[in-house]
Design an enzyme around this catalytic site. Structure first.
Site, PDB file in Angstrom:
ATOM      1  N   ASN A  51       0.833  -1.206   0.000  1.00 12.58           N
ATOM      2  CA  ASN A  51       0.000   0.000   0.000  1.00 12.58           C
ATOM      3  C   ASN A  51       0.864   1.252   0.000  1.00 12.58           C
ATOM      4  O   ASN A  51       0.577   2.239  -0.686  1.00 12.58           O
ATOM      5  CB  ASN A  51      -0.904   0.027   1.236  1.00 12.58           C
ATOM      6  N   ARG A 382     -11.610  -4.148 -13.561  1.00 11.68           N
ATOM      7  CA  ARG A 382     -10.486  -4.996 -13.159  1.00 11.68           C
ATOM      8  C   ARG A 382     -10.953  -6.440 -13.217  1.00 11.68           C
ATOM      9  O   ARG A 382     -11.785  -6.859 -12.417  1.00 11.68           O
ATOM     10  CB  ARG A 382     -10.020  -4.668 -11.740  1.00 11.68           C
ATOM     11  N   ARG A 412      -5.963   1.877 -12.976  1.00  9.10           N
ATOM     12  CA  ARG A 412      -4.562   2.024 -12.591  1.00  9.10           C
ATOM     13  C   ARG A 412      -3.907   0.684 -12.256  1.00  9.10           C
ATOM     14  O   ARG A 412      -4.445  -0.111 -11.487  1.00  9.10           O
ATOM     15  CB  ARG A 412      -4.434   2.970 -11.406  1.00  9.10           C
ATOM     16  N   HIS A 442     -16.276   3.535 -14.129  1.00  3.79           N
ATOM     17  CA  HIS A 442     -16.088   2.781 -12.890  1.00  3.79           C
ATOM     18  C   HIS A 442     -17.352   2.027 -12.489  1.00  3.79           C
ATOM     19  O   HIS A 442     -17.358   1.275 -11.514  1.00  3.79           O
ATOM     20  CB  HIS A 442     -15.669   3.757 -11.779  1.00  3.79           C
ATOM     21  N   TYR A 475     -12.695  -9.296  -0.974  1.00  2.00           N
ATOM     22  CA  TYR A 475     -13.335  -8.011  -0.714  1.00  2.00           C
ATOM     23  C   TYR A 475     -14.799  -8.223  -0.346  1.00  2.00           C
ATOM     24  O   TYR A 475     -15.450  -9.134  -0.849  1.00  2.00           O
ATOM     25  CB  TYR A 475     -13.307  -7.115  -1.961  1.00  2.00           C
ATOM     26  N   ARG A 571     -13.880   3.113   5.206  1.00  2.00           N
ATOM     27  CA  ARG A 571     -12.709   2.242   5.328  1.00  2.00           C
ATOM     28  C   ARG A 571     -11.397   3.014   5.327  1.00  2.00           C
ATOM     29  O   ARG A 571     -10.521   2.793   6.148  1.00  2.00           O
ATOM     30  CB  ARG A 571     -12.684   1.234   4.173  1.00  2.00           C
TER      31      ARG A 571
END
Length: 691
Positions: A51, A382, A412, A442, A475, A571
């Site tokens: 990260n 993705r 990205r 998105h 997730y 989050r």
């Protein structure tokens, strides 16, 4: 009469970049927690380091550009980029120190106690050293290209985040050249962690870092010289791609050209060994055009994130989370069940990862093979490698169905994969579009058009997360499969907008960025404000990944001042300061970090006793609300809406084991159960929904 506070004053806003950095401290806390299985603790440590890599590649890189070109105005917090960078360094130094201390003082000893050892050079036995020397000579040395630095051998290009060794030499070579400094670049083909074979390992398993081998056997790379020192380093570079979309004829081609140079873009951070002498550090700084503020000394391997490799290598279920067995939703659990028949009867809600992503795969599989299906439309942002979804889209196109896929090339770090995906789909006859110039697509949408009894019916899948089987097990996300006519019509219109040209469209049920979502969100917050002033029930609960859009924050402040109770489950980065007297006394912000990455977006409004609940692909960020194509969809079935409220909102507000609360100072405090019964939101859902 008390004067109303100025809700735009910078003191009321936290800085977005600093707030994003704080998330990694909460991740690192999971690695510290002895209640977390040991290999999962290692994984959390590695997540915090990767990260941080991405944070420097993107956020710090952008800030540095702003400082260099002076083209950025301060945000709502009023901090100039130079001040933000100074604060980032201060906090990053604390994070890096904590990461290495945790690895050195806690995780390594705990792993060793389980027979999993990372051997430093002083711990190698004679047998191990002999084996490692042979491994170095046979497997590593042949692929290395050590480079002595002199006028004929200038400083080489160093790849982003690659492992490198600076070697100090003494002596002369065959040409009479005096040794001074040499560099060794470790190719990506070499494993960063080497596992010793059983015949030389102690009981259990032994690992060695590649950097340790390169350091120890540096003399074999430079025969005839005396090695006076070898020091590892790693440079992080700007990874933002810049393409003037309105000036290129082919976005895929332009991105492909940009990707070639990404690994060698401008440096933003230099990690060096803790014992690296100042002259070597100065030489590296000069070559990378960095200064002292960009250097981070590492009390261990500079590529500590590579430790994650042991997670998959070790068959130690006792040191990992129990295996996840997602369930299929009851309506689809019967073998041979038709997704279309089930959804025609009633909407289906999916709560990942507890419920199987296989339901989405099955929807597309049946659609690709059903002769009554005429068209399929899908957005892909993705996608995991070898996704069965792509295979079914190809199969559908080859079967003569009209298949349109919106592939977002600018996702990205997935740009290259998405270009490859787009090419594969186009070769199969799929109509591929890249969305809209200037706006990332998105939104997560899948639409199936099916002929039923002489008429056409639309089936839509809408989600808060990506069409990715891998992340669907890691997730938390919410998704809806519905045959609701108005939702299906709205989804169809959005796809028309993405693939064609036309004016702003009017939607009946969906909210869409960049057109209606921000406006409607503000209107709903203001409605709650009015209800509070009128003495009606007024409350807002939102679960999002990030909050930084200044006008939304200001609207929430106004709502709090009017008496609206507001709970935000955020989050990551949150720029709102909760608990400020007279401003945000009724706003509470919490963050939850657990086994799964919290990724769901849910908005709930009390609406004077007639609550509205939405799920969305969008966070409450400027980019999502104003500069991206996003979709927000209502949960219209009262029972399903109640389920989302209970599972994704109330359940999380009750968590007192993995939740953190945000203070007005921007720091987080862990929630403790105290005398209450411990409650973990994720564990509760595992118990309720999985097999």
């Amino acid at each position: 009469m008390t004067q109303a506070p100025d809700l735009s004053t910078p003191e009321l806003y936290l800085n977005r970049e600093l707030a994003a950095l704080e998330f990694n401290f909460r991740v690192l806390a999971q690695a510290r927690d002895p209640a977390t299985p040991l290999l999962e603790r290692v994984r959390y440590l590695c997540i915090s380091t990767t990260n941080l890599d991405e944070y420097f590649e993107v956020r710090v890189a952008i800030l540095k550009q702003h400082v260099a070109f002076g083209d950025a105005r301060p945000g709502a917090d009023g901090l100039p980029p130079s001040e933000i960078l100074a604060r980032i360094r201060e906090r990053t130094l604390e994070l890096v120190q904590a990461q290495y201390a945790l690895w050195r003082d806690a995780l390594q000893p705990a792993l060793a106690a389980e027979g999993i050892r990372f051997l430093t050079r002083d711990k190698w036995t004679v047998k191990q050293k002999r084996w490692l020397q042979g491994y170095f000579q046979n497997e590593i040395l042949p692929v290395l290209s050590p480079l002595g630095l002199d006028p004929a051998h200038p400083f080489p290009r160093i790849l982003n985040k690659s492992l490198n060794i600076a070697v100090v030499l003494e002596g002369r070579d065959a040409f009479g050249r005096e040794g001074h400094i040499a560099l060794v670049r470790a190719p990506r083909s070499l494993p960063r962690i080497i596992r010793l074979p059983a015949e030389v390992a102690e009981p259990g398993c032994d690992f060695v870092f590649l950097s340790g081998l390169l350091n120890h056997f540096a003399d074999e790379m430079f025969p005839g010289f005396r090695v006076k020192g070898a020091y590892q380093f790693r440079v992080t570079r700007n990874s933002e791609l810049v393409v003037e979309e309105e000036e290129v004829e082919n976005l895929a081609s332009a991105l492909s050209e940009e990707l070639i140079g990404r690994g060698y873009a401008r440096p933003v951070r230099l990690e060096i060994a803790e014992n690296c002498p100042k002259p070597i550090a100065d030489m590296l700084m000069a070559n990378f055009e960095l200064d002292e503020q960009d250097i981070y000394r590492c009390a261990g391997p500079v590529n500590i994130n590579r430790v994650i490799a042991i997670y998959d290598q070790l068959d130690r279920p006792d040191l990992k989370f129990p295996k996840l067995i997602p369930r299929m939703p009851p309506a689809l659990a019967v073998e041979g069940a038709s997704v279309f028949d089930a959804v025609a009867q009633r909407d289906i809600l999916l709560h990942h990862p507890y419920e199987s992503f296989g339901a989405v795969v099955e929807l597309l599989r049946q659609a690709s093979q059903d002769p009554n299906v005429l068209a399929i439309k899908q957005t892909l942002y993705r996608v995991d490698q070898d996704s069965p979804l792509v295979g079914y889209l190809v199969e559908a196109a080859r079967a003569g169905k009209d298949v349109t896929v919106v592939v977002e090339l600018r996702a990205r770090f997935d740009e290259a994969a998405n270009i490859h995906l787009a090419n594969r789909l186009q070769e199969a006859g799929v109509q591929v579009v890249y969305g809209v110039v200037g706006y990332k697509t998105h939104a997560k949408m899948l639409l199936v058009v099916r002929r039923e009894g002489g008429r056409l019916r639309r089936y839509a899948h809408l989600s808060t997360g990506n069409y990715n089987q891998t992340t669907a097990r890691l997730y938390t996300d919410l998704a809806l499969i519905t045959a609701h006519p108005e939702i299906g019509e709205d989804v169809h219109k959005v796809f028309q907008q993405l693939s064609g040209l036309g004016p702003v469209i009017k939607l009946k049920r969906l909210l869409q960025s960049p057109f209606t979502l921000h406006r409607e969100l503000m209107a709903k917050i203001e409605r709650e404000t009015r209800h509070a002033l009128e003495g009606k029930p007024a409350r807002i609960i939102a679960r999002i990944n990030a909050l930084n859009e200044a006008s939304v924050v200001e609207a929430l402040y106004r709502a709090s001042g009017a008496g609206v109770e507001i709970d935000l489950i955020v989050r990551g980065a949150c720029t709102l300061r909760p608990g400020l007297p007279g401003v945000s006394e009724r706003i509470r912000v919490r963050s939850l970090v657990g086994r799964f990455l919290e990724h769901s977006r849910v908005y709930w409004f009390a609406n004077a006793g007639e609550p509205e609940l939405y799920c969305a692909s969008a966070d409450w960020m400027e980019r999502n609300l104003l500069r991206r194509i996003e979709v927000c969809f209502p949960i219209l079935d009262p029972e399903l809406a109640g389920r989302v409220y209970d599972e994704a909102l109330a359940n999380y507000l009750a968590d007192n084991t993995q939740a953190w609360t945000l203070g007005a100072d921007g720091r987080y405090a862990r929630v403790e159960p105290g005398e209450a019964m411990p409650h973990s939101a994720q564990q509760a859902l595992l118990a309720k929904l999985t097999g």
